[in-house]
Design an enzyme around this catalytic site. Structure first.
Site, mmCIF file in Angstrom:
data_model
loop_
_atom_site.group_PDB
_atom_site.id
_atom_site.type_symbol
_atom_site.label_atom_id
_atom_site.label_comp_id
_atom_site.label_asym_id
_atom_site.label_seq_id
_atom_site.Cartn_x
_atom_site.Cartn_y
_atom_site.Cartn_z
ATOM 1 N N SER A 139 0.852 -1.189 0.000
ATOM 2 C CA SER A 139 0.000 0.000 0.000
ATOM 3 C C SER A 139 0.882 1.231 0.000
ATOM 4 C CB SER A 139 -0.885 0.010 1.252
ATOM 5 O OG SER A 139 -1.530 1.261 1.423
ATOM 6 N N TYR A 152 -2.267 0.274 10.068
ATOM 7 C CA TYR A 152 -2.282 -0.498 8.823
ATOM 8 C C TYR A 152 -1.002 -0.239 8.022
ATOM 9 C CZ TYR A 152 -3.816 -1.960 4.143
ATOM 10 O OH TYR A 152 -3.922 -2.553 2.905
#
Length: 228
Positions: A139, A152
């Protein structure tokens, strides 16, 4: 180590929805044998995956489930591609790091880093015997710093590090890939009330991932959009 099939074999975690489902579907369409997993049998029913995909319900952090995945791959006799796609955002709504509890950290890191780490270790002999590829879905939050995304993002940074350290330690070709924003349930969960209809569907990312696999560059961190 024997090979029981001439077809290429992939294990893609988290294949019941989103990018995982799209990747499993396209690999099967191209003649791969695909093993995938997910926590929800209902989602697999809704996914309607094609022939050539074996879906196993379970949690990647569970040792018995990992053993089941390993047995399935061993039955096929080879592994050409291992994709770590399954992940969790952590507690919702997403929150600043100052509000994160130790239990939240343990859950997110166990799912996003620990599961992939030990599954890779178990499958390394098959992956190396087939000169296969290790691919972890990362990500931009692994390298950028967004409010609420710290937990995250840190886990994805950890996954990047684990993935590329496997490459350094074993010689296996490994990629940490940022797929870019996508119109998925996970992204909607991260942005409650926001209209994400302008994001590309995960199916549009799959050709970029396959182009990366065809190009087979040196191990490293890449953006999917850079491969066409």
């Amino acid at each position: 180590m024997t090979t029981n099939t001439k077809e290429r074999v992939a294990l893609v975690t988290g294949g019941s929805a989103g990018l995982g489902r799209a990747l499993c579907t396209e690999l099967a369409r191209q003649g791969w044998r695909v093993v995938t997993d997910g926590r929800s049998e209902e989602k697999f029913t809704e996914a309607d995956l094609p022939d050539g995909v074996t879906a196993l319900v379970g949690d990647l952090t569970d040792a018995e489930h990992r053993a089941t995945l390993l047995a399935e791959v061993d039955g096929l006799g080879r592994l050409d591609l291992l994709v770590h796609n399954a992940s969790t955002l952590g507690p919702l709504p997403m929150r600043p790091l100052a509000e994160v509890e130790v239990a939240d950290l343990a859950h997110v890191w166990r799912t996003n880093v620990g599961g992939p780490l030990v599954l890779t270790a178990a499958l390394l002999p098959r992956l190396r015997a087939s000169d296969g590829v290790l691919l972890s879905i990362s990500s931009d939050a692994a390298v950028q710093h967004y409010e609420g995304w710290g937990l995250y993002g840190a886990s994805k940074a950890g996954l990047d590090h684990v993935t590329l350290t496997y490459a350094a330690e074993t010689g296996v070709r490994a990629y940490a890939v940022d797929p870019g924003d996508m119109r998925t349930a996970m992204h909607q969960d991260a942005s409650p009330g926001e209209d994400i209809s302008d994001r590309p569907l995960p199916e549009t990312v799959v050709p970029h991932l396959l182009a990366l696999l065809d190009a087979r560059p040196e191990s490293g961190r890449y953006r999917a959009e850079d491969f066409r």
